[in-house]
Design a protein around this motif. Structure first.
Motif, short mmCIF file in Angstrom:
data_model
loop_
_atom_site.label_atom_id
_atom_site.label_comp_id
_atom_site.label_asym_id
_atom_site.label_seq_id
_atom_site.Cartn_x
_atom_site.Cartn_y
_atom_site.Cartn_z
N ASN A 125 0.86 -1.18 0.00
CA ASN A 125 0.00 0.00 0.00
C ASN A 125 0.90 1.23 0.00
O ASN A 125 1.47 1.59 1.03
N TYR A 126 1.04 1.85 -1.17
CA TYR A 126 1.86 3.05 -1.30
C TYR A 126 0.93 4.25 -1.46
O TYR A 126 0.07 4.26 -2.33
N SER A 127 1.12 5.28 -0.64
CA SER A 127 0.26 6.46 -0.72
C SER A 127 1.11 7.73 -0.70
O SER A 127 2.12 7.82 0.00
N LEU A 128 0.67 8.70 -1.49
CA LEU A 128 1.33 9.99 -1.59
C LEU A 128 0.27 11.06 -1.43
O LEU A 128 -0.81 10.97 -2.02
N PHE A 129 0.56 12.10 -0.64
CA PHE A 129 -0.36 13.23 -0.54
C PHE A 129 0.43 14.53 -0.56
O PHE A 129 1.57 14.61 -0.08
N PHE A 130 -0.18 15.56 -1.15
CA PHE A 130 0.45 16.88 -1.23
C PHE A 130 -0.68 17.89 -1.08
O PHE A 130 -1.50 18.07 -1.97
#
Length: 274
Positions: A125-130
């Motif tokens: 589970n790879y997650s990115l937020f900006f």
């Protein structure tokens, strides 16, 4: 609703789910069934240009000896509320990967759960937020080991600017019968302003002793020494900040196998204010 069905012994080309939302309220359900010995990549993009409300439920069923990747880029208007619930059920010797990129919306509430229900099942589970301006993210990632010799990997990486805020919860739960299992989670966040906030909450629930599990979280701010060094080499401050942010996300972006998706993600990150 959207139904994606991959028959057994099938290797498909990339499946694209492009959701250009043109109503102020939309409720979607996505069902994915991948039978035995299948291999596929699914890429979902979500965007709109107006104030609205979007809700999504995703259910993924992966049968034996299969490999499925499901990537989502969410770039909704910063006047949109976004509610997401996603679940995956992974069976024997199969691998299922989530890749979630949260860039838009005014508020996102996301809950993602992976169930490893048979021996040899694996999940990443790879997650990115900006986030920028007044964006808010409440993100929850859960992996439940319900069978022995299962493996999970959870990595979250984010940056926040202006008055953006985020909560990032991670749970690895290993049941009593899930001996020989491995679980890992890591959350890294870069704060670009004094008013941005992050609450990382990693969590482990381990119900037997024959496992390997670890978790961690880091929160950092822009390094003044790095900024000074880059500016001393002739870069303007804004360009120096951009270079540091791009470097922060680089090792995450390298995990993206699809070149078009990787380039699109770089472009969208580059459009966010630093």
């Amino acid at each position: 609703g959207i139904f994606v069905y991959i028959p057994k012994n099938t290797e498909t080309k990339t499946i694209h789910l492009d959701l250009n939302i043109n109503t102020d309220t939309q409720l979607d359900t996505i069902l994915v069934i991948a039978e035995d010995n299948t291999n596929t990549n699914i890429i979902q993009t979500k965007q709109n240009n107006q104030k609205g409300f979007y809700s999504e439920i995703v259910e993924v069923f992966i049968e034996n000896n299969s490999n499925v990747n499901f990537a989502t880029i969410q770039n909704l208007s910063e006047e949109t509320i976004n509610l997401v619930t996603r679940n995956s059920n992974v069976l024997k010797d199969s691998n299922f990967d989530w890749l979630d990129c949260y860039l838009g919306s005014s508020f996102t509430l996301s809950d993602i759960t992976s169930l490893l229900n048979a021996e040899g099942a694996k999940s990443k589970n790879y997650s990115l937020f900006f986030g920028a301006n007044k964006q808010n993210f409440d993100l929850s990632f859960n992996t439940i080991h319900n069978a022995p010799n299962t493996d999970s990997d959870m990595v979250s990486k984010g940056a926040l600017n202006n008055k953006a805020k985020a909560i990032c919860r991670g749970l690895v739960k290993i049941q009593e019968n899930a001996t020989g299992s491995n679980g890992y989670q890591k959350e890294d966040t870069l704060l670009l302003s004094q008013d941005s906030e992050i609450d990382p909450i990693p969590n482990l629930e381990i119900k037997n002793h024959d496992v390997k599990c670890s978790h961690g979280a880091t929160v950092s701010q822009l390094d003044d020494e790095k900024l000074f060094y880059l500016k001393s080499r002739g870069l303007k401050e804004q360009d120096a900040k951009r270079l540091i942010v791009d470097g922060f996300f680089e090792n995450f972006i390298l995990k993206v196998n699809n070149e078009d998706l990787r380039n699109n993600l770089k472009k969208l990150i580059g459009a966010k204010p630093v």
